[in-house]
Design a protein around this motif. Structure first.
Motif, PDB file in Angstrom:
ATOM      1  N   GLY A  75     -60.267 -62.810 128.384  1.00 53.90           N
ATOM      2  CA  GLY A  75     -61.229 -63.038 127.298  1.00 53.90           C
ATOM      3  C   GLY A  75     -61.026 -64.380 126.628  1.00 53.90           C
ATOM      4  O   GLY A  75     -61.866 -64.827 125.838  1.00 53.90           O
ATOM      5  N   GLU A  76     -59.911 -65.059 126.932  1.00 52.32           N
ATOM      6  CA  GLU A  76     -59.662 -66.394 126.379  1.00 52.32           C
ATOM      7  C   GLU A  76     -60.751 -67.356 126.866  1.00 52.32           C
ATOM      8  O   GLU A  76     -61.165 -67.318 128.024  1.00 52.32           O
ATOM      9  N   LEU A  77     -61.220 -68.213 125.959  1.00 51.61           N
ATOM     10  CA  LEU A  77     -62.244 -69.230 126.261  1.00 51.61           C
ATOM     11  C   LEU A  77     -63.568 -68.623 126.736  1.00 51.61           C
ATOM     12  O   LEU A  77     -64.379 -69.301 127.360  1.00 51.61           O
ATOM     13  N   PHE A  78     -63.789 -67.355 126.419  1.00 53.01           N
ATOM     14  CA  PHE A  78     -65.011 -66.695 126.868  1.00 53.01           C
ATOM     15  C   PHE A  78     -66.251 -67.310 126.236  1.00 53.01           C
ATOM     16  O   PHE A  78     -67.339 -67.282 126.819  1.00 53.01           O
ATOM     17  N   ASP A  79     -66.098 -67.856 125.032  1.00 55.68           N
ATOM     18  CA  ASP A  79     -67.241 -68.483 124.376  1.00 55.68           C
ATOM     19  C   ASP A  79     -67.704 -69.729 125.114  1.00 55.68           C
ATOM     20  O   ASP A  79     -68.886 -70.083 125.088  1.00 55.68           O
ATOM     21  N   LEU A  80     -66.767 -70.400 125.796  1.00 54.18           N
ATOM     22  CA  LEU A  80     -67.102 -71.606 126.550  1.00 54.18           C
ATOM     23  C   LEU A  80     -67.445 -71.304 128.000  1.00 54.18           C
ATOM     24  O   LEU A  80     -68.341 -71.924 128.586  1.00 54.18           O
ATOM     25  N   LYS A 108     -66.022 -79.198 129.069  1.00 56.07           N
ATOM     26  CA  LYS A 108     -67.001 -78.125 129.309  1.00 56.07           C
ATOM     27  C   LYS A 108     -68.252 -78.634 130.014  1.00 56.07           C
ATOM     28  O   LYS A 108     -68.737 -78.009 130.965  1.00 56.07           O
ATOM     29  N   ALA A 148     -61.761 -77.703 126.572  1.00 59.51           N
ATOM     30  CA  ALA A 148     -63.036 -77.643 125.845  1.00 59.51           C
ATOM     31  C   ALA A 148     -63.770 -78.982 125.924  1.00 59.51           C
ATOM     32  O   ALA A 148     -65.005 -79.025 125.932  1.00 59.51           O
ATOM     33  N   ARG A 157     -66.029 -70.158 134.946  1.00 54.71           N
ATOM     34  CA  ARG A 157     -64.783 -69.472 134.581  1.00 54.71           C
ATOM     35  C   ARG A 157     -63.841 -69.368 135.774  1.00 54.71           C
ATOM     36  O   ARG A 157     -62.620 -69.405 135.613  1.00 54.71           O
ATOM     37  N   ASP A 192     -69.519 -77.274 133.562  1.00 48.17           N
ATOM     38  CA  ASP A 192     -70.841 -76.640 133.650  1.00 48.17           C
ATOM     39  C   ASP A 192     -71.721 -77.350 134.674  1.00 48.17           C
ATOM     40  O   ASP A 192     -72.475 -76.711 135.424  1.00 48.17           O
ATOM     41  N   PRO A 223     -68.228 -68.021 129.968  1.00 52.30           N
ATOM     42  CA  PRO A 223     -68.451 -66.569 130.058  1.00 52.30           C
ATOM     43  C   PRO A 223     -68.586 -66.104 131.504  1.00 52.30           C
ATOM     44  O   PRO A 223     -68.672 -66.914 132.430  1.00 52.30           O
ATOM     45  N   LYS A 262     -56.296 -75.244 125.779  1.00 53.30           N
ATOM     46  CA  LYS A 262     -57.621 -74.774 125.381  1.00 53.30           C
ATOM     47  C   LYS A 262     -58.422 -75.880 124.688  1.00 53.30           C
ATOM     48  O   LYS A 262     -59.631 -76.019 124.918  1.00 53.30           O
TER      49      LYS A 262
END
Length: 375
Positions: free
Chosen positions: A356-361, A168, A165, A183, A172, A363, A161
């Motif tokens: 839900g893991e890494l959902f902030d990065l 990212k 990160a 994702r 993206d 989604p 994780k």
């Protein structure tokens, strides 16, 4: 003068004033005496619920020095109690729900509910319903801070994780260029990296773990997503072939262009960009293009799989030869052993995708493919 003092015109006002001052003096003295000795104080009272108020103060002073997991439990408890209250006093339930939804501390919300409970302590039906909630809460098994997905509790997962990160922006960028959800790309990355972490313990101890980096393959498969050389060549070929069932359209034809022209130069450039330890852009790009080619093939055949991350990941793992569109595709792929427990590549991707893991990065997008076409 004596006549004047004896006359009624003098006596009546004189005695009236005299008695008035005497009476006023008496009341002043009496008031002073009453105040001095506390005769005017009201008796006061100790609230019948004083003991309850003290118990609540003690409860929230100690019980709320808890971890975040317990606080989540408290919020669930609050919701259950609000639902019960809504059956009796909807207005009060709405007030408390509004506070909860506004993001207030669970401490305050539970205190609001406790105040209602006290007021309704004689309401047997309500108290019975609340007692049932509390009983069920006490009977619940001990809460753990670990994940329900066992393989997400290993040390390697935490390392992964932190490592992903760092990529990212690259992921993206690829997602925006290809229209493949970030994702979904990471779901394929997960299976490949966890497999390597688990089977390369020495490498993990020496540099993957300490440096918090992704493992770059450089033998039979290449890059952080494990792209085989022949698969990479097929991905490139299908991008430029309008007659291919995997063709994505002219806007994607140049995504993987090479600088060189001759075969030897192109082959070297392909391997170099996939195995670049410092820039994993092409690992993600090849993975994303492959996923989109699979999506297009199955869609053209009348069997859309754009909402099946587990099938897309399985196909990513097994490659083009196994991609045969049908109504009942199977989840599978390589067997990955994580601390001796076997998982399929597709199952690993599925569990991560919906964990839900890494959902902030990374989604969920409104669509897994081409969500940005309307922009």
């Amino acid at each position: 003068m004596k006549k004047l003092f004896k006359s009624k015109w003098f006596k009546i006002p004189y005695y009236t004033l005299l008695y008035a001052f005497a009476i006023a003096g008496f009341f002043l003295i009496a008031s002073y005496t009453a105040i001095k000795f506390g005769f005017t104080k009201e008796s006061g009272m100790v609230d019948a619920n004083n003991r309850y108020f003290q118990e609540m103060q003690d409860k929230y002073n100690q019980d709320f020095k808890v971890d975040s997991v317990t606080m989540v439990q408290k919020r669930y408890e609050a919701m259950e109690r609000i639902i019960v209250l809504n059956e009796y006093y909807p207005q009060n339930a709405q007030y408390i729900l509004s506070v909860l939804q506004d993001g207030a501390d669970s401490y305050e919300v539970l205190r609001m509910l406790d105040a209602v409970d006290l007021q309704l302590k004689e309401n047997k039906s309500y108290q019975k319903a609340i007692s049932k909630i509390r009983f069920n809460s006490k009977q619940a098994k001990e809460v753990t801070t670990l994940s329900a997905f066992e393989w997400m509790n290993i040390a390697e997962w935490k390392t992964f994780k932190e490592a992903v990160a760092k990529d990212k922006k690259l992921i993206d960028s690829v997602a925006n260029q290809t229209g493949v959800e970030g994702r979904l790309i990471v779901s394929c990355l997960v299976g490949e990296q966890i497999r390597l972490f688990n089977s390369s313990r020495e490498a993990y101890k020496k540099w993957i773990g300490p440096l918090k980096v992704l493992s770059v393959e450089s033998q039979f498969s290449f890059g952080v997503t494990g792209i085989k050389e022949h698969t990479a060549k097929n991905i490139e070929s299908h991008l430029k072939n309008p007659n291919s069932i995997f063709y994505l359209g002219p806007q994607y034809e140049h995504l993987l262009n090479f600088k060189g022209q001759d075969t030897a130069t192109v082959n070297k450039e392909r391997i170099d960009r996939l195995t670049d330890f410092h820039n994993h852009y092409y690992s993600y790009m090849y993975a994303a293009v492959f996923l989109k080619q699979m999506k297009v093939q199955w869609e053209k055949a009348g069997f859309p799989i754009d909402k099946r991350p587990e099938i897309l990941a399985t196909l990513f793992n097994v490659g083009y030869p196994q991609s045969k569109p049908k109504s009942n595709p199977r989840v599978g792929g390589s067997t990955i052993k994580i601390y001796e427990k076997p998982y399929s590549f597709g199952a690993i991707a599925y569990q991560f995708y919906y964990s839900g893991e890494l959902f902030d990065l990374f989604p969920f997008e409104k669509k897994k493919f081409d969500w940005n076409e309307d922009a």
